[in-house]
Write a protein that holds these residues in place. Structure first.
Motif, PDB file in Angstrom:
ATOM      1  N   THR A 115       0.844  -1.203   0.000  1.00 11.42           N
ATOM      2  CA  THR A 115       0.000   0.000   0.000  1.00 11.42           C
ATOM      3  C   THR A 115       0.875   1.247   0.000  1.00 11.42           C
ATOM      4  O   THR A 115       1.876   1.300   0.724  1.00 11.42           O
ATOM      5  N   GLN A 116       0.490   2.222  -0.802  1.00 15.41           N
ATOM      6  CA  GLN A 116       1.129   3.534  -0.693  1.00 15.41           C
ATOM      7  C   GLN A 116       0.071   4.613  -0.528  1.00 15.41           C
ATOM      8  O   GLN A 116      -0.943   4.622  -1.229  1.00 15.41           O
ATOM      9  N   ARG A 117       0.345   5.535   0.412  1.00 10.66           N
ATOM     10  CA  ARG A 117      -0.515   6.692   0.658  1.00 10.66           C
ATOM     11  C   ARG A 117       0.162   7.940   0.085  1.00 10.66           C
ATOM     12  O   ARG A 117       1.343   8.175   0.334  1.00 10.66           O
ATOM     13  N   VAL A 118      -0.607   8.704  -0.675  1.00  6.92           N
ATOM     14  CA  VAL A 118      -0.101   9.925  -1.284  1.00  6.92           C
ATOM     15  C   VAL A 118      -0.540  11.102  -0.428  1.00  6.92           C
ATOM     16  O   VAL A 118      -1.734  11.270  -0.136  1.00  6.92           O
ATOM     17  N   GLU A 119       0.412  11.917  -0.033  1.00 11.25           N
ATOM     18  CA  GLU A 119       0.158  13.037   0.860  1.00 11.25           C
ATOM     19  C   GLU A 119      -0.836  14.026   0.249  1.00 11.25           C
ATOM     20  O   GLU A 119      -0.840  14.266  -0.964  1.00 11.25           O
ATOM     21  N   SER A 120      -1.646  14.631   1.095  1.00 12.62           N
ATOM     22  CA  SER A 120      -2.713  15.524   0.642  1.00 12.62           C
ATOM     23  C   SER A 120      -2.191  16.683  -0.203  1.00 12.62           C
ATOM     24  O   SER A 120      -2.838  17.086  -1.177  1.00 12.62           O
ATOM     25  N   VAL A 121      -1.022  17.231   0.152  1.00 10.08           N
ATOM     26  CA  VAL A 121      -0.508  18.383  -0.612  1.00 10.08           C
ATOM     27  C   VAL A 121      -0.168  18.014  -2.044  1.00 10.08           C
ATOM     28  O   VAL A 121      -0.032  18.894  -2.899  1.00 10.08           O
ATOM     29  N   ASN A 122      -0.054  16.725  -2.326  1.00  5.77           N
ATOM     30  CA  ASN A 122       0.226  16.265  -3.687  1.00  5.77           C
ATOM     31  C   ASN A 122      -1.040  15.825  -4.417  1.00  5.77           C
ATOM     32  O   ASN A 122      -0.948  15.216  -5.491  1.00  5.77           O
ATOM     33  N   CYS A 123      -2.200  16.133  -3.836  1.00  6.53           N
ATOM     34  CA  CYS A 123      -3.477  15.731  -4.438  1.00  6.53           C
ATOM     35  C   CYS A 123      -4.394  16.922  -4.702  1.00  6.53           C
ATOM     36  O   CYS A 123      -5.544  16.732  -5.130  1.00  6.53           O
ATOM     37  N   ILE A 124      -3.917  18.127  -4.462  1.00  8.62           N
ATOM     38  CA  ILE A 124      -4.772  19.310  -4.535  1.00  8.62           C
ATOM     39  C   ILE A 124      -5.404  19.495  -5.910  1.00  8.62           C
ATOM     40  O   ILE A 124      -6.543  19.961  -6.036  1.00  8.62           O
ATOM     41  N   VAL A 145      -8.599  15.537  -2.105  1.00 11.93           N
ATOM     42  CA  VAL A 145      -7.636  16.508  -1.564  1.00 11.93           C
ATOM     43  C   VAL A 145      -7.170  16.118  -0.168  1.00 11.93           C
ATOM     44  O   VAL A 145      -6.164  16.639   0.325  1.00 11.93           O
ATOM     45  N   ASN A 146      -7.891  15.201   0.490  1.00 13.28           N
ATOM     46  CA  ASN A 146      -7.480  14.711   1.811  1.00 13.28           C
ATOM     47  C   ASN A 146      -6.298  13.754   1.732  1.00 13.28           C
ATOM     48  O   ASN A 146      -5.675  13.451   2.758  1.00 13.28           O
ATOM     49  N   GLY A 147      -5.991  13.271   0.518  1.00 15.89           N
ATOM     50  CA  GLY A 147      -4.964  12.255   0.338  1.00 15.89           C
ATOM     51  C   GLY A 147      -5.561  11.010  -0.261  1.00 15.89           C
ATOM     52  O   GLY A 147      -6.755  10.720  -0.084  1.00 15.89           O
ATOM     53  N   ILE A 148      -4.770  10.272  -1.002  1.00 13.32           N
ATOM     54  CA  ILE A 148      -5.249   9.059  -1.668  1.00 13.32           C
ATOM     55  C   ILE A 148      -4.341   7.881  -1.334  1.00 13.32           C
ATOM     56  O   ILE A 148      -3.198   8.061  -0.910  1.00 13.32           O
ATOM     57  N   GLN A 149      -4.886   6.704  -1.535  1.00 11.67           N
ATOM     58  CA  GLN A 149      -4.183   5.474  -1.182  1.00 11.67           C
ATOM     59  C   GLN A 149      -4.498   4.410  -2.219  1.00 11.67           C
ATOM     60  O   GLN A 149      -5.649   4.229  -2.619  1.00 11.67           O
ATOM     61  N   ALA A 150      -3.456   3.681  -2.648  1.00  8.83           N
ATOM     62  CA  ALA A 150      -3.642   2.544  -3.548  1.00  8.83           C
ATOM     63  C   ALA A 150      -3.162   1.278  -2.850  1.00  8.83           C
ATOM     64  O   ALA A 150      -2.078   1.264  -2.267  1.00  8.83           O
ATOM     65  N   VAL A 151      -3.988   0.244  -2.900  1.00 10.66           N
ATOM     66  CA  VAL A 151      -3.661  -1.043  -2.292  1.00 10.66           C
ATOM     67  C   VAL A 151      -3.561  -2.080  -3.405  1.00 10.66           C
ATOM     68  O   VAL A 151      -4.537  -2.332  -4.126  1.00 10.66           O
TER      69      VAL A 151
END
Length: 362
Positions: free
Chosen positions: A115-124, A194-200
């Motif tokens: 799993t990787q979580r992408v930080e919110s500031v990179n999802c704006i 914008v809260n952040g995303i995650q791929a599993v």
């Protein structure tokens, strides 16, 4: 004004206006426009620019925590959380598709996954957009129809993963014993991304399975494009925003190890401002971290007569001693200061030890 098409015997041709070529087509189907081109609207082009990949370390090159022996629900290669319901084995592998150096090998019983979580500031910029997730995978056991899966989520609040929400539906793929690139596109992303995303990424079975993954990429657009290869040093710094340490990148410091182990420990001058109290005023992190780390992990050497796990070795000109307490005096996203208590005399001292700090999204 006349418009015509001129076909040549070699298979090339041209669209002509008033006897002059406006569009030329070669035998290899390359198109040339001799004059300027005006576009009313937009042109869809593939993502060929750098930094298109929202995943960091998608090619599994950075392994600051070691290359094997990771516990379930913990980080393995940098930025990747590994998991299996039981019997997890996660390790670095050199079994890779062309163009890659390392992959992550996962085996276990009960959906072994990464799993990787992408930080919110990179999802704006992602609300309302389409994104494509692609990855290379190879399944050495348990392969077959729908044997691999992908789930895509957004966080419940800014970088808070206590209650994630699934985006769209889970995607499944046919796993094979050879390397295959898979992809899935998610359109019209909701505003909450914008809260952040995650791929599993997971082996889709409650039973036992073994599989490998590398080349994971999340990019804007409707199609998977070539993997975004960043300079190694750039990728290191991107990962150190979330986890960094004093030892060499490929060395894991262990409590009680010999201080001469290459790249494991560092020494620094400190000041014992009073008997039994020493201070190291500021130790900088290599990059500014995502947040102020909640703490720092200290690792000891075997220098002192009675080395203690988590305590640094202190030399005051005559003997080595082990600190009895490591107290953070200040810590920010850029570094920390530490006060050490133990048994030594006032004056300048030499300290030996190692540290690690985490600002991961958990």
């Amino acid at each position: 004004m006349s418009i015509g098409f001129n076909a040549n015997l070699d298979g090339s041709g041209a669209v002509q206006t008033n006897g002059s070529d406006a569009i030329q087509i070669s035998t290899s189907q390359n198109v040339t426009i001799p004059q300027s081109l005006t576009v009313n609207g937009s042109i869809g082009l593939p993502n060929t620019f750098a930094f298109k990949n929202r995943f960091f370390n998608g090619n599994m090159q950075i392994w600051q925590r070691g290359t094997s022996g990771f516990a379930s629900s913990n980080f393995g290669p940098d930025r990747w959380i590994v998991y299996s319901a039981s019997g997890l084995s996660a390790s670095q592998s050199t079994d890779v598709p062309s163009g890659f150096q390392y992959s992550l090998s996962l085996s276990g019983t009960g959906y072994p996954q990464a799993t990787q979580r992408v930080e919110s500031v990179n999802c704006i910029d992602l609300p309302g957009q389409a994104v494509t997730i692609s990855f290379w995978a190879k399944q050495t056991s348990g392969s077959g129809p729908a044997s691999l899966g992908l789930q895509f989520y957004y966080a419940g609040s800014t970088d808070n993963w206590s209650s994630p929400t699934l985006i769209g539906t889970a995607q499944t793929f046919t796993g094979t014993t050879g390397w295959v690139q898979y992809s899935a596109t998610f359109t019209s992303l909701p505003s909450q991304v914008v809260n952040g995303i995650q791929a599993v990424f997971f082996a889709n079975t409650a039973g036992a399975a073994t599989w490998l993954i590398t080349g994971a990429q999340l990019e804007k657009g409707f199609a998977a494009t070539t993997f975004d290869v960043l300079p190694f040093g750039t990728q290191v710094m991107l990962c150190q925003r979330y986890f960094c340490k004093s030892s060499n990148l490929d060395v894991v410091a262990t409590n009680g190890a010999t201080y001469t182990n290459a790249g494991m420990f560092f020494s620094s001058g400190g000041f014992a401002y009073g008997a039994n109290n020493a201070y190291l005023p500021f130790v900088p992190f290599p990059v500014t971290m995502r947040i102020t780390p909640p703490g720092v992990t200290f690792i000891n050497t075997s220098l002192s007569a009675t080395p203690t796990a988590g305590q640094w070795s202190i030399y005051n000109g005559s003997t080595w001693a082990s600190s009895s307490a490591m107290n953070l005096q200040s810590i920010t996203s850029t570094g920390f200061g530490v006060q050490m208590t133990g048994t030594w005399s006032a004056g300048v001292v030499l300290t030996y030890g190692a540290w690690a700090a985490s600002a991961e999204i958990v």
